[in-house]
Design a protein around this motif. Structure first.
Motif, PDB file in Angstrom:
ATOM      1  N   GLY A  38       0.689  -1.233   0.103  1.00  0.00           N
ATOM      2  CA  GLY A  38       0.017  -0.145  -0.233  1.00  0.00           C
ATOM      3  C   GLY A  38       0.735   1.115   0.268  1.00  0.00           C
ATOM      4  O   GLY A  38       0.191   1.920   0.201  1.00  0.00           O
ATOM      5  N   HIS A  39       2.099   0.892  -0.417  1.00  0.00           N
ATOM      6  CA  HIS A  39       3.199   2.292   0.200  1.00  0.00           C
ATOM      7  C   HIS A  39       3.179   2.726  -1.856  1.00  0.00           C
ATOM      8  O   HIS A  39       2.754   3.796  -1.642  1.00  0.00           O
ATOM      9  N   TRP A  40       3.466   2.075  -2.786  1.00  0.00           N
ATOM     10  CA  TRP A  40       3.169   2.746  -3.690  1.00  0.00           C
ATOM     11  C   TRP A  40       2.366   2.274  -4.760  1.00  0.00           C
ATOM     12  O   TRP A  40       0.836   1.377  -4.981  1.00  0.00           O
ATOM     13  N   ARG A  41       1.882   3.959  -5.332  1.00  0.00           N
ATOM     14  CA  ARG A  41       0.820   3.361  -6.785  1.00  0.00           C
ATOM     15  C   ARG A  41       0.527   3.520  -8.326  1.00  0.00           C
ATOM     16  O   ARG A  41       0.674   3.222  -8.877  1.00  0.00           O
ATOM     17  N   ASP A  42       2.122   4.107  -8.582  1.00  0.00           N
ATOM     18  CA  ASP A  42       2.233   4.353  -9.474  1.00  0.00           C
ATOM     19  C   ASP A  42       3.666   4.941 -10.193  1.00  0.00           C
ATOM     20  O   ASP A  42       4.780   4.691  -9.461  1.00  0.00           O
ATOM     21  N   TYR A  43       4.133   4.246 -11.604  1.00  0.00           N
ATOM     22  CA  TYR A  43       5.634   4.260 -11.666  1.00  0.00           C
ATOM     23  C   TYR A  43       5.492   4.779 -13.060  1.00  0.00           C
ATOM     24  O   TYR A  43       4.365   5.180 -13.744  1.00  0.00           O
ATOM     25  N   ALA A  44       7.142   5.382 -13.536  1.00  0.00           N
ATOM     26  CA  ALA A  44       7.601   5.294 -14.643  1.00  0.00           C
ATOM     27  C   ALA A  44       8.427   4.908 -15.254  1.00  0.00           C
ATOM     28  O   ALA A  44       9.506   4.897 -14.477  1.00  0.00           O
ATOM     29  N   ILE A  45       8.766   4.799 -16.374  1.00  0.00           N
ATOM     30  CA  ILE A  45      10.290   4.317 -17.275  1.00  0.00           C
ATOM     31  C   ILE A  45      10.542   5.558 -18.945  1.00  0.00           C
ATOM     32  O   ILE A  45       9.061   5.765 -18.714  1.00  0.00           O
ATOM     33  N   ALA A  51      21.129   7.755 -20.081  1.00  0.00           N
ATOM     34  CA  ALA A  51      20.563   6.804 -18.821  1.00  0.00           C
ATOM     35  C   ALA A  51      19.214   6.186 -19.107  1.00  0.00           C
ATOM     36  O   ALA A  51      18.599   6.521 -19.779  1.00  0.00           O
ATOM     37  N   ALA A  52      18.812   4.932 -17.839  1.00  0.00           N
ATOM     38  CA  ALA A  52      17.497   4.486 -18.499  1.00  0.00           C
ATOM     39  C   ALA A  52      17.001   5.077 -16.675  1.00  0.00           C
ATOM     40  O   ALA A  52      18.262   4.864 -15.537  1.00  0.00           O
ATOM     41  N   VAL A  53      15.694   5.079 -17.073  1.00  0.00           N
ATOM     42  CA  VAL A  53      15.011   5.818 -15.124  1.00  0.00           C
ATOM     43  C   VAL A  53      13.778   4.581 -14.554  1.00  0.00           C
ATOM     44  O   VAL A  53      13.038   5.058 -15.953  1.00  0.00           O
ATOM     45  N   PHE A  54      13.298   4.561 -13.740  1.00  0.00           N
ATOM     46  CA  PHE A  54      12.864   4.012 -12.892  1.00  0.00           C
ATOM     47  C   PHE A  54      12.591   4.844 -12.193  1.00  0.00           C
ATOM     48  O   PHE A  54      13.060   4.766 -10.682  1.00  0.00           O
ATOM     49  N   ALA A  55      10.660   5.247 -12.045  1.00  0.00           N
ATOM     50  CA  ALA A  55      10.515   6.389 -10.867  1.00  0.00           C
ATOM     51  C   ALA A  55       9.447   5.906 -10.436  1.00  0.00           C
ATOM     52  O   ALA A  55       8.601   5.274 -11.281  1.00  0.00           O
ATOM     53  N   ALA A  56       9.036   5.542  -9.386  1.00  0.00           N
ATOM     54  CA  ALA A  56       8.279   4.465  -8.322  1.00  0.00           C
ATOM     55  C   ALA A  56       7.379   6.182  -7.618  1.00  0.00           C
ATOM     56  O   ALA A  56       8.074   6.826  -6.721  1.00  0.00           O
ATOM     57  N   PHE A  57       5.673   5.979  -7.443  1.00  0.00           N
ATOM     58  CA  PHE A  57       5.109   7.904  -6.910  1.00  0.00           C
ATOM     59  C   PHE A  57       4.634   7.045  -6.126  1.00  0.00           C
ATOM     60  O   PHE A  57       3.649   5.682  -6.083  1.00  0.00           O
ATOM     61  N   ARG A  58       4.114   7.526  -5.262  1.00  0.00           N
ATOM     62  CA  ARG A  58       3.481   7.237  -3.852  1.00  0.00           C
ATOM     63  C   ARG A  58       1.543   7.541  -4.420  1.00  0.00           C
ATOM     64  O   ARG A  58       0.866   7.144  -4.254  1.00  0.00           O
ATOM     65  N   ARG A  59       1.604   8.526  -5.101  1.00  0.00           N
ATOM     66  CA  ARG A  59       0.693   9.024  -5.790  1.00  0.00           C
ATOM     67  C   ARG A  59       0.934   9.382  -7.064  1.00  0.00           C
ATOM     68  O   ARG A  59       2.411  10.225  -7.971  1.00  0.00           O
ATOM     69  N   SER A  60       0.487   8.674  -8.394  1.00  0.00           N
ATOM     70  CA  SER A  60       0.627   9.645  -9.675  1.00  0.00           C
ATOM     71  C   SER A  60       0.823  11.287  -9.968  1.00  0.00           C
ATOM     72  O   SER A  60       1.381  11.915 -11.413  1.00  0.00           O
ATOM     73  N   ALA A  61       0.205  12.178  -9.067  1.00  0.00           N
ATOM     74  CA  ALA A  61      -0.003  13.742  -9.320  1.00  0.00           C
ATOM     75  C   ALA A  61       1.233  14.453  -8.364  1.00  0.00           C
ATOM     76  O   ALA A  61       1.494  15.889  -8.376  1.00  0.00           O
ATOM     77  N   GLU A  62       2.308  13.434  -7.792  1.00  0.00           N
ATOM     78  CA  GLU A  62       3.227  14.263  -7.280  1.00  0.00           C
ATOM     79  C   GLU A  62       4.859  13.580  -7.940  1.00  0.00           C
ATOM     80  O   GLU A  62       4.937  13.292  -8.657  1.00  0.00           O
ATOM     81  N   ARG A  63       6.288  13.754  -7.043  1.00  0.00           N
ATOM     82  CA  ARG A  63       7.463  13.472  -7.934  1.00  0.00           C
ATOM     83  C   ARG A  63       7.532  12.400  -6.851  1.00  0.00           C
ATOM     84  O   ARG A  63       6.849  11.983  -6.096  1.00  0.00           O
ATOM     85  N   PRO A  64       8.327  11.830  -7.857  1.00  0.00           N
ATOM     86  CA  PRO A  64       8.959  10.264  -7.416  1.00  0.00           C
ATOM     87  C   PRO A  64       9.229  10.098  -6.018  1.00  0.00           C
ATOM     88  O   PRO A  64      10.434  11.202  -6.227  1.00  0.00           O
ATOM     89  N   GLU A  65       8.784   9.120  -5.288  1.00  0.00           N
ATOM     90  CA  GLU A  65       9.975   8.858  -3.976  1.00  0.00           C
ATOM     91  C   GLU A  65      11.092   8.418  -4.270  1.00  0.00           C
ATOM     92  O   GLU A  65      11.989   8.766  -3.460  1.00  0.00           O
ATOM     93  N   PHE A  66      11.276   7.630  -5.151  1.00  0.00           N
ATOM     94  CA  PHE A  66      12.268   7.370  -5.403  1.00  0.00           C
ATOM     95  C   PHE A  66      12.481   6.902  -7.263  1.00  0.00           C
ATOM     96  O   PHE A  66      11.974   6.525  -7.964  1.00  0.00           O
ATOM     97  N   ARG A  67      14.040   6.631  -8.136  1.00  0.00           N
ATOM     98  CA  ARG A  67      13.947   6.618  -8.868  1.00  0.00           C
ATOM     99  C   ARG A  67      15.221   5.986  -8.841  1.00  0.00           C
ATOM    100  O   ARG A  67      16.523   6.492  -7.794  1.00  0.00           O
ATOM    101  N   ILE A  68      15.369   4.514  -9.676  1.00  0.00           N
ATOM    102  CA  ILE A  68      16.077   3.782 -10.039  1.00  0.00           C
ATOM    103  C   ILE A  68      16.246   3.684 -11.228  1.00  0.00           C
ATOM    104  O   ILE A  68      16.159   4.026 -12.199  1.00  0.00           O
ATOM    105  N   GLU A  69      18.754   5.175 -12.007  1.00  0.00           N
ATOM    106  CA  GLU A  69      19.203   5.167 -12.597  1.00  0.00           C
ATOM    107  C   GLU A  69      19.965   3.716 -12.640  1.00  0.00           C
ATOM    108  O   GLU A  69      20.492   4.106 -11.948  1.00  0.00           O
TER     109      GLU A  69
END
Length: 114
Positions: A38-45, A51-69
């Motif tokens: 129940g912590h993450w709800r959305d992601y973007a690649i 670079a290749a970036v995977f971003a994980a969001f708590r909610r889709s309308a904000e900044r990503p909580e973590f980015r894996i680059e």
């Protein structure tokens, strides 16, 4: 006659950096467990030239909580993997994906225990 297309040269930079199947499986496995907790709800690649970036969001309308680059240009220096927090600070950097994901894994264990 047809057009002759030259064969790509060795050592040439690829036009786009991407994740390999095993890397993406590892990242998506962690993402799925964070969603189940129940912590993450959305992601973007984002797949770019540097670079290749995977971003994980708590909610889709904000900044990503973590980015894996993944930045292959840094492979021989500080490692091509980086875990970057919400405000841009580098949490962990390394040559292998597993240890870079360790801070998120620890956070997941705390979420499950609570």
């Amino acid at each position: 006659m047809g057009t002759v297309t030259p064969f790509p040269l060795q050592g040439r930079q690829p036009s786009q950096i991407g994740f390999e199947r095993l890397e993406l499986n590892r990242i998506l496995d962690l993402y799925g467990r964070m969603v189940a907790a129940g912590h993450w709800r959305d992601y973007a690649i984002e797949l770019g030239q540097a670079a290749a970036v995977f971003a994980a969001f708590r909610r889709s309308a904000e900044r990503p909580e973590f980015r894996i680059e993944k930045r292959p240009d840094l492979r021989n220096r500080q490692g091509m993997w980086a875990l970057i927090a919400e405000h841009g600070q580098v949490v962990k950097r390394g040559h292998e994906l597993g240890p870079v994901l360790a801070p998120i894994e620890r956070r997941l264990m705390k979420l499950i225990e609570d």
